[in-house]
Design an enzyme around this catalytic site. Structure first.
Site, PDB file in Angstrom:
ATOM      1  N   LYS A  23       0.836  -1.199   0.000  1.00  0.00           N
ATOM      2  CA  LYS A  23       0.000   0.000   0.000  1.00  0.00           C
ATOM      3  C   LYS A  23       0.872   1.250   0.000  1.00  0.00           C
ATOM      4  CE  LYS A  23      -3.657  -0.405   2.599  1.00  0.00           C
ATOM      5  NZ  LYS A  23      -4.235  -0.614   3.941  1.00  0.00           N
ATOM      6  N   ARG A  94      -2.904   3.365   8.678  1.00  0.00           N
ATOM      7  CA  ARG A  94      -3.273   2.186   7.886  1.00  0.00           C
ATOM      8  C   ARG A  94      -2.144   1.169   7.856  1.00  0.00           C
ATOM      9  NH1 ARG A  94      -4.514   4.735   2.120  1.00  0.00           N
ATOM     10  NH2 ARG A  94      -5.896   2.926   1.899  1.00  0.00           N
ATOM     11  N   GLY A 103      -8.201  -6.356   4.473  1.00  0.00           N
ATOM     12  CA  GLY A 103      -9.025  -6.344   5.673  1.00  0.00           C
ATOM     13  C   GLY A 103      -8.506  -7.188   6.823  1.00  0.00           C
ATOM     14  N   MET A 105      -5.648  -6.783   8.544  1.00  0.00           N
ATOM     15  CA  MET A 105      -5.047  -5.987   9.619  1.00  0.00           C
ATOM     16  C   MET A 105      -5.854  -4.707   9.740  1.00  0.00           C
ATOM     17  SD  MET A 105      -1.069  -6.685   8.987  1.00  0.00           S
ATOM     18  CE  MET A 105      -1.174  -6.254   7.285  1.00  0.00           C
ATOM     19  N   ARG A 338      -3.779  -1.317  -6.233  1.00  0.00           N
ATOM     20  CA  ARG A 338      -3.007  -2.567  -6.158  1.00  0.00           C
ATOM     21  C   ARG A 338      -3.456  -3.441  -7.319  1.00  0.00           C
ATOM     22  NH1 ARG A 338      -6.008  -4.118  -0.652  1.00  0.00           N
ATOM     23  NH2 ARG A 338      -8.105  -4.268  -1.478  1.00  0.00           N
ATOM     24  N   HIS A 454     -16.150  -7.757   1.787  1.00  0.00           N
ATOM     25  CA  HIS A 454     -15.131  -8.666   2.317  1.00  0.00           C
ATOM     26  C   HIS A 454     -15.325 -10.093   1.810  1.00  0.00           C
ATOM     27  CE1 HIS A 454     -13.701 -11.510   5.419  1.00  0.00           C
ATOM     28  NE2 HIS A 454     -12.626 -10.739   5.353  1.00  0.00           N
ATOM     29  N   ARG A 558      -1.639 -47.678 -13.763  1.00  0.00           N
ATOM     30  CA  ARG A 558      -1.538 -48.588 -12.620  1.00  0.00           C
ATOM     31  C   ARG A 558      -2.419 -49.797 -12.911  1.00  0.00           C
ATOM     32  NH1 ARG A 558      -1.957 -43.295 -10.126  1.00  0.00           N
ATOM     33  NH2 ARG A 558      -0.292 -42.963  -8.597  1.00  0.00           N
ATOM     34  N   ARG A 614       2.683 -49.881 -15.882  1.00  0.00           N
ATOM     35  CA  ARG A 614       3.421 -50.452 -14.770  1.00  0.00           C
ATOM     36  C   ARG A 614       2.842 -51.811 -14.424  1.00  0.00           C
ATOM     37  NH1 ARG A 614       3.153 -47.608  -9.029  1.00  0.00           N
ATOM     38  NH2 ARG A 614       1.048 -48.441  -9.108  1.00  0.00           N
ATOM     39  N   GLU A 757      11.988 -45.699  -6.910  1.00  0.00           N
ATOM     40  CA  GLU A 757      11.180 -45.329  -5.746  1.00  0.00           C
ATOM     41  C   GLU A 757      11.738 -45.908  -4.460  1.00  0.00           C
ATOM     42  OE1 GLU A 757       7.226 -46.817  -6.502  1.00  0.00           O
ATOM     43  OE2 GLU A 757       8.007 -48.543  -7.577  1.00  0.00           O
ATOM     44  N   SER A 776      11.393 -43.682 -14.153  1.00  0.00           N
ATOM     45  CA  SER A 776      10.269 -42.845 -13.760  1.00  0.00           C
ATOM     46  C   SER A 776      10.306 -42.743 -12.242  1.00  0.00           C
ATOM     47  CB  SER A 776       8.967 -43.474 -14.244  1.00  0.00           C
ATOM     48  OG  SER A 776       7.887 -42.732 -13.750  1.00  0.00           O
ATOM     49  N   THR A 779       7.531 -40.658  -6.946  1.00  0.00           N
ATOM     50  CA  THR A 779       7.886 -39.820  -5.791  1.00  0.00           C
ATOM     51  C   THR A 779       6.992 -40.051  -4.581  1.00  0.00           C
ATOM     52  OG1 THR A 779       6.681 -38.056  -6.897  1.00  0.00           O
ATOM     53  CG2 THR A 779       9.074 -38.002  -7.045  1.00  0.00           C
ATOM     54  N   ASN A 780       5.856 -40.734  -4.757  1.00  0.00           N
ATOM     55  CA  ASN A 780       5.073 -41.048  -3.552  1.00  0.00           C
ATOM     56  C   ASN A 780       5.848 -42.034  -2.687  1.00  0.00           C
ATOM     57  OD1 ASN A 780       3.132 -39.484  -4.749  1.00  0.00           O
ATOM     58  ND2 ASN A 780       1.849 -41.206  -5.377  1.00  0.00           N
ATOM     59  N   ASP A 781       6.231 -43.157  -3.289  1.00  0.00           N
ATOM     60  CA  ASP A 781       6.996 -44.141  -2.523  1.00  0.00           C
ATOM     61  C   ASP A 781       8.381 -43.621  -2.172  1.00  0.00           C
ATOM     62  OD1 ASP A 781       5.794 -46.624  -1.756  1.00  0.00           O
ATOM     63  OD2 ASP A 781       5.381 -46.952  -3.880  1.00  0.00           O
ATOM     64  N   CYS A 844       6.275 -39.478 -11.888  1.00  0.00           N
ATOM     65  CA  CYS A 844       4.887 -39.879 -12.032  1.00  0.00           C
ATOM     66  C   CYS A 844       4.157 -39.914 -10.697  1.00  0.00           C
ATOM     67  CB  CYS A 844       4.802 -41.243 -12.700  1.00  0.00           C
ATOM     68  SG  CYS A 844       5.528 -42.551 -11.715  1.00  0.00           S
ATOM     69  N   TYR A 864      10.036 -35.453 -18.607  1.00  0.00           N
ATOM     70  CA  TYR A 864       8.583 -35.296 -18.523  1.00  0.00           C
ATOM     71  C   TYR A 864       8.090 -35.338 -17.082  1.00  0.00           C
ATOM     72  CZ  TYR A 864       8.210 -40.337 -17.657  1.00  0.00           C
ATOM     73  OH  TYR A 864       8.317 -41.584 -17.112  1.00  0.00           O
TER      74      TYR A 864
HETATM   75  P1  ADP Z   1      -7.622  -2.083   3.854  1.00  0.00           P
HETATM   76  O1  ADP Z   1      -6.232  -2.463   3.600  1.00  0.00           O
HETATM   77  O2  ADP Z   1      -8.330  -2.994   4.761  1.00  0.00           O
HETATM   78  O3  ADP Z   1      -8.363  -1.751   2.597  1.00  0.00           O
HETATM   79  P2  ADP Z   1      -7.221   0.709   4.206  1.00  0.00           P
HETATM   80  O4  ADP Z   1      -6.023   1.162   4.936  1.00  0.00           O
HETATM   81  O5  ADP Z   1      -7.150   0.771   2.734  1.00  0.00           O
HETATM   82  O6  ADP Z   1      -7.585  -0.728   4.687  1.00  0.00           O
HETATM   83  O7  ADP Z   1      -8.387   1.634   4.719  1.00  0.00           O
HETATM   84  C1  ADP Z   1      -9.687   1.268   4.980  1.00  0.00           C
HETATM   85  C2  ADP Z   1     -10.641   2.264   4.349  1.00  0.00           C
HETATM   86  O8  ADP Z   1     -10.379   3.587   4.775  1.00  0.00           O
HETATM   87  C3  ADP Z   1     -10.512   2.274   2.861  1.00  0.00           C
HETATM   88  O9  ADP Z   1     -11.790   2.375   2.300  1.00  0.00           O
HETATM   89  C4  ADP Z   1      -9.738   3.514   2.585  1.00  0.00           C
HETATM   90  O10 ADP Z   1     -10.025   4.019   1.308  1.00  0.00           O
HETATM   91  C5  ADP Z   1     -10.184   4.448   3.694  1.00  0.00           C
HETATM   92  N1  ADP Z   1      -9.146   5.423   4.000  1.00  0.00           N
HETATM   93  C6  ADP Z   1      -7.888   5.144   4.366  1.00  0.00           C
HETATM   94  N2  ADP Z   1      -7.170   6.275   4.497  1.00  0.00           N
HETATM   95  C7  ADP Z   1      -7.998   7.293   4.244  1.00  0.00           C
HETATM   96  C8  ADP Z   1      -7.835   8.706   4.209  1.00  0.00           C
HETATM   97  N3  ADP Z   1      -6.674   9.281   4.438  1.00  0.00           N
HETATM   98  N4  ADP Z   1      -8.906   9.453   3.910  1.00  0.00           N
HETATM   99  C9  ADP Z   1     -10.086   8.861   3.633  1.00  0.00           C
HETATM  100  N5  ADP Z   1     -10.312   7.547   3.638  1.00  0.00           N
HETATM  101  C10 ADP Z   1      -9.272   6.749   3.940  1.00  0.00           C
HETATM  102 MG    MG Z   2       5.349 -47.058  -5.904  1.00  0.00          MG
HETATM  103 MG    MG Z   3      -7.776  -0.582   1.288  1.00  0.00          MG
END
Ligand code: ADP
Ligand code: MG
Ligand code: MG
Length: 893
Positions: A23, A94, A103, A105, A338, A454, A558, A614, A757, A776, A779-781, A844, A864
């Site tokens: 990020k 953030r 979401g 962290m 991203r 989510h 087999r 085999r 094997e 051949s 790799t299981n055995d 195999c 192969y």
């Molecule tokens: P996540 O990685 O879970 O998406 P984010 O850090 O992106 O968490 O933030 C969660 C929400 O808060 C997102 O919708 C993001 O756009 C919003 N947000 C984060 N920073 C700001 C900011 N400076 N101003 C307005 N909205 C923000």
């Molecule tokens: Mg075998």
């Molecule tokens: Mg985000």
């Protein structure tokens, strides 16, 4: 000099992902390119790693650096952090690690509000309700993230205040009521946190930074990392950024947009927009948002700008982007970009389209596709001709069909799945705390939230079918109702993530089809890969399927599977139970035509391609009934007789037969069958069985050749440990082949080789190679015997523990142990080829369809890999990736 822990956005770039997190690096990159990103700075992942090294203390000097950065931010925004005179500086705090963990962290918004600054915000914005609402959100988020206070305590207060007003928003709530609500929030905070809500904004910031670092190890993040194989020691960065507000009124809002449809890959803006809302509202799935085209209607100018920005970002990153934005008083701000998570179908389409658009090379496109994604594409869908009891329709958030019993709670979903039940997880909306339930479920259904909620994002990432925002259904406790019908916990339910349908009961599924894009991509893969891809198949249907998927031969048939049908097993049993050589020969003569027709089927399906057969591998007693069952039958026979229930006089006869069977089973019983009389050991001690199989192989070949089919048989001797074993059996094959071919007046090239094997075979591969046309690697055995694990016992007992506790990095039966088993393979290939330079070698085991193992096979110089039919396309792709990756390394090195 001490390392620097803080970098302003304009100092960083996209290349600095491991230091700034994804990020932070992308915010920096966008800033550098002049895109409208609110200013801010990033605390590096170094600081987080330090934090953990020092047992949860912020590294020395960090806070001073942060204070300086905050000063710079104040300058940039012309606002004061904690200032009361005019608009105070507010920031978001953030998290963001190298890998995106949506979401998982924590993020805190509106930091910097307190009893005094909120007044400044109210005055400067002219919107007291807005200011108090931000404060309320902040107390709640801060309480949740820093002190783990469940948001329900705050939500309750909010809802009861709402129900006391006439409208359904608090926009016109009088100031006194806001004061009351804020006081209630602070009280709730204090009673759960055990301390008053911090009024000092610097303290707020320090606590928030600590909390973001801590969130790296919260349980949902840990679960997510496990599921996605992300290492635990990377740490997260912290991004501190000036707030922008999408909740200032109706010409404000916030949204998430993909530059292409993440479900199908179709080009075009695809996303959601929520008017008058703050960031979290969209992703949390609390209100179902409008499609982003709504923005085009209400703010065409802003929309055009968004569109242009999206195009710019996609070109720049050369991939589909997932972009978070906020509109504050008609002005567009970018908050994140991203590479977007996508379904398997979309990932293939996007990669192929980007090649056609001239943005990617073919090799780059091949390297883009996760092999796991192909796996999903080869999944089944709902049979369109079936009549379905469609209960409701939601949003098609992640394709694929799934069936399971309805479960309304993540913990229960996990428990039931552990007990072997297939479940569909049904929630109003999911949040990161449900992650273990999502992992356990076959599919996910939610009644609220959009395509970027989510549930949708996480399910797509995992390749699970998901239907979300299905607002028709009313979820209560352990059931949902829709149109007068009820689905209770435990009822069977199916969902179709491709169309959004929710269906009662289980549904018939159809075989997957390969899209034009996938076929094109695999064609590119074939152009560059060096490994051939064979399949493991022991019947014509599997062989044909594999051939459709691009298999270039059978690497492992087999033959024991051909011994097990209901029709054949009595004959096989008669063969095993035979008391004399004549009796055995008679039974084998009956098996011969059956085997022969099996092989004819395979040859026809694989005309022109090698078919590796085999000879029988497992110990004989596997084909006999279970000893305990026989003994039970005996005792019930006896008790029936003693109570006079045995009408006909066959008691004596039956008893004798049963006893004979029991004696035989006991005689064949082995303490450790895996290491007992199986494979070539059986073939040497009881040569008639192998002779019959070899006859069947050649007679089938002769028949097929006369029909114009090109037959390329390769006979494989299992479990060789001593060169002499192979020598004896090879001579037998040649003798039989010569006899049969001469009698038919035919010539037919064929090969005789062995499975490697047993570790000893790997060690003595030079000696063994002099008797073999090919190796051949079974790799299981080979894994079992190298590790000294019996797979069945290991997987049922300690292996899961080992992997969970990171004693082993992976289950070695799924991912080849390249260090140990791989060493044997490399040594064996080298030794073998030192004697026979053109020795053909392949693998195999189940590893033949697994990406990392295939990479290894490529680098070990194998010819192969052979895998199950449905994994053939995956193996083609992985083999191409291995070839491409090794070339890239060679160039750059
Ligand atoms: P996540 O990685 O879970 O998406 P984010 O850090 O992106 O968490 O933030 C969660 C929400 O808060 C997102 O919708 C993001 O756009 C919003 N947000 C984060 N920073 C700001 C900011 N400076 N101003 C307005 N909205 C923000
Ligand atoms: Mg075998
Ligand atoms: Mg985000």
């Amino acid at each position: 000099m001490r390392e620097k822990y803080v970098m302003d956005f304009h100092e960083g770039s996209a290349e600095m992902k491991s230091l700034l997190g994804g990020k932070g690096a992308n915010l920096a990159e966008m800033t550098r390119h002049g895109l409208p990103v609110p200013p801010g700075f990033t605390i590096t992942t170094d600081a987080c790693r330090r934090y953990y090294e020092e047992d949860g203390k912020l590294p020395e000097g960090l806070i001073d650096e942060v204070a300086l950065a905050m000063k710079r931010l104040e300058g940039a925004k012309n606002q004061t952090f904690g200032g009361v005179e005019s608009a105070p500086l507010l920031v978001s705090v953030r998290s963001g690690s190298v890998h995106s963990m949506p979401g998982m962290m924590d993020t805190i918004l509106n930091l910097g509000l307190n009893d005094r600054t909120v007044e400044g915000l109210a005055r400067s914005s002219g919107k007291p309700s807005f200011a108090y609402d931000c404060y309320r959100r902040f107390i709640q988020m801060f309480g949740e993230v820093v002190y783990g206070i469940e948001n329900i305590y705050f939500e309750q207060l909010y809802h009861s205040m709402k129900s006391n007003t006439d409208t359904d928003s608090l926009d016109h709530l009088p100031q006194e009521d806001w004061q009351t609500l804020i006081n209630q929030y602070k009280k709730a905070f204090a009673s759960h946190a055990g301390r008053p809500f911090p009024q000092d904004v610097h303290e707020q910031l320090e606590l928030a930074i600590n909390a973001v670092f801590r969130s790296w190890n919260n349980s949902r993040a840990v679960v997510y990392r496990r599921a996605h194989r992300i290492p635990d020691d990377l740490g997260t960065a912290v991004n501190i950024q000036a707030m922008v507000f999408g909740n200032l009124g109706d010409d404000c809002g916030t949204g998430v947009v993909f530059t292409r449809n993440p479900s199908t890959g179709e080009k075009g803006l695809y996303g959601e927009y929520l008017i008058n809302a703050q960031g979290e509202d969209v992703v949390a799935g609390i209100r179902t948002p409008l499609p982003v085209s709504e923005l085009e209607r209400s703010q065409p100018e802003t929309y055009r700008q968004l569109l242009a920005t999206c195009e710019q970002l996609e070109k720049h990153y050369r991939d589909m982007q997932d972009i978070e934005f906020t509109v504050e008083n008609r002005k567009l701000y970018l908050l994140q970009t991203r590479n977007g998570k996508r379904t398997a179908q979309a990932s293939v389409k996007i990669a192929v389209d980007l090649v056609h658009e001239g943005i990617l090379s073919r090799t780059e496109a091949l390297l883009r596709i996760e092999t796991g994604h192909l796996d999903q594409l080869l999944h089944r869908a709902i049979d369109s001709s079936a009549t379905l009891d469609v209960l409701a329709k939601g949003l098609p958030a992640s394709p694929g069909a799934a069936a399971g019993v309805a479960v309304f709670d993540a913990d229960k979903a996990e428990q039931w799945a552990k007990a072997g039940q297939k479940v569909i997880l049904i929630r109003m909306e999911t949040n990161p705390d449900d992650i273990h339930g999502v992992i356990a479920a076959e599919g996910v259904l939610t009644s609220r939230g959009g395509m970027t909620s989510h549930a949708a994002v996480v399910a797509r990432g995992m390749g699970k079918p998901c239907v979300c925002g299905c607002e028709e259904i009313r979820i209560e406790q352990d059931a949902f109702s829709v149109g007068g019908q009820t689905v209770k916990e435990g009822d069977w339910l199916s969902i179709d993530g491709a169309t959004g349908r929710v269906i009662r009961g289980t549904v018939p599924l159809t075989e997957p089809e390969m899209s034009a894009e996938l076929l094109e991509l695999l064609q590119w893969a074939d152009d560059i890969r060096e490994l051939k891809v064979y399949t493991n198949a022991d019947n014509p249907a599997d062989a044909s399927k594999a051939r459709e998927f691009g298999a270039e031969g059978i690497g492992l048939c087999r033959t024991e599977h051909m011994f097990m049908s209901a029709e054949r097993s009595p004959v096989v049993q008669a063969m095993i139970l035979a008391e004399t050589a004549e009796e055995r020969a008679a039974a084998l003569q009956r098996l011969l035509p059956m085997q022969q027709s099996d092989f004819e089927g395979l040859y026809r399906a694989m005309s022109g391609l090698p078919v590796t057969i085999r000879l029988l591998d497992p110990p004989l007693h596997e084909f006999l009934p279970d000893l305990e069952q026989l003994q039970e039958r005996l005792s019930s026979l006896d008790s029936a007789f003693s109570t006079g229930n045995n009408e006909d006089n066959r008691y004596g006869e039956e008893r004798e037969e049963l006893e004979r069977l029991i004696r035989k089973v006991k005689r064949l019983h082995e303490a450790n069958p895996m290491l007992g009389q199986r494979g070539c050991r059986l073939g040497i001690v009881l040569p008639e069985i192998y002779e019959m199989q070899v006859q069947a192989i050649f007679q089938a070949a002769i028949t097929c050749c006369s029909e114009g089919i090109r037959v390329i048989p390769e006979i494989m001797i299992p479990l060789v440990g001593h060169p002499r074993e192979l020598e004896i059996l090879k001579e037998m094959v040649h003798r039989e082949a010569k006899r049969l071919l001469a009698a038919a007046g035919q010539e037919l090239p064929y090969k005789v080789g062995t499975m490697i094997e047993v570790p000893r075979a790997a060690l003595l591969s030079d000696q063994i190679a002099s008797h073999a046309d090919f190796f051949s690697y079974g790799t299981n055995d080979l894994t079992q015997m190298t590790y000294g694990y019996s797979r069945d016992d290991a997987e049922g007992k300690f292996l899961a523990y080992y992997v969970e506790n990171r004693i082993l990095p992976e289950n070695p039966f799924e991912v080849l142990d390249t260090e140990g088993v791989g060493q044997l393979i490399e040594m064996s290939v080298n030794k073998g080829r030192s004697v026979k330079p053109d020795l053909k070698a392949g693998i195999c085991g189940e590893h033949g369809g697994e990406k990392n193992s295939i990479f290894f096979c490529h680098s070990a110089g194998l010819d192969y890999v052979s895998c199950s039919p449905y994994r053939v396309p995956i193996a083609r792709l992985a083999a191409a990736q291995a070839a491409a990756a090794s070339k890239t390394v060679a160039y750059s090195g």
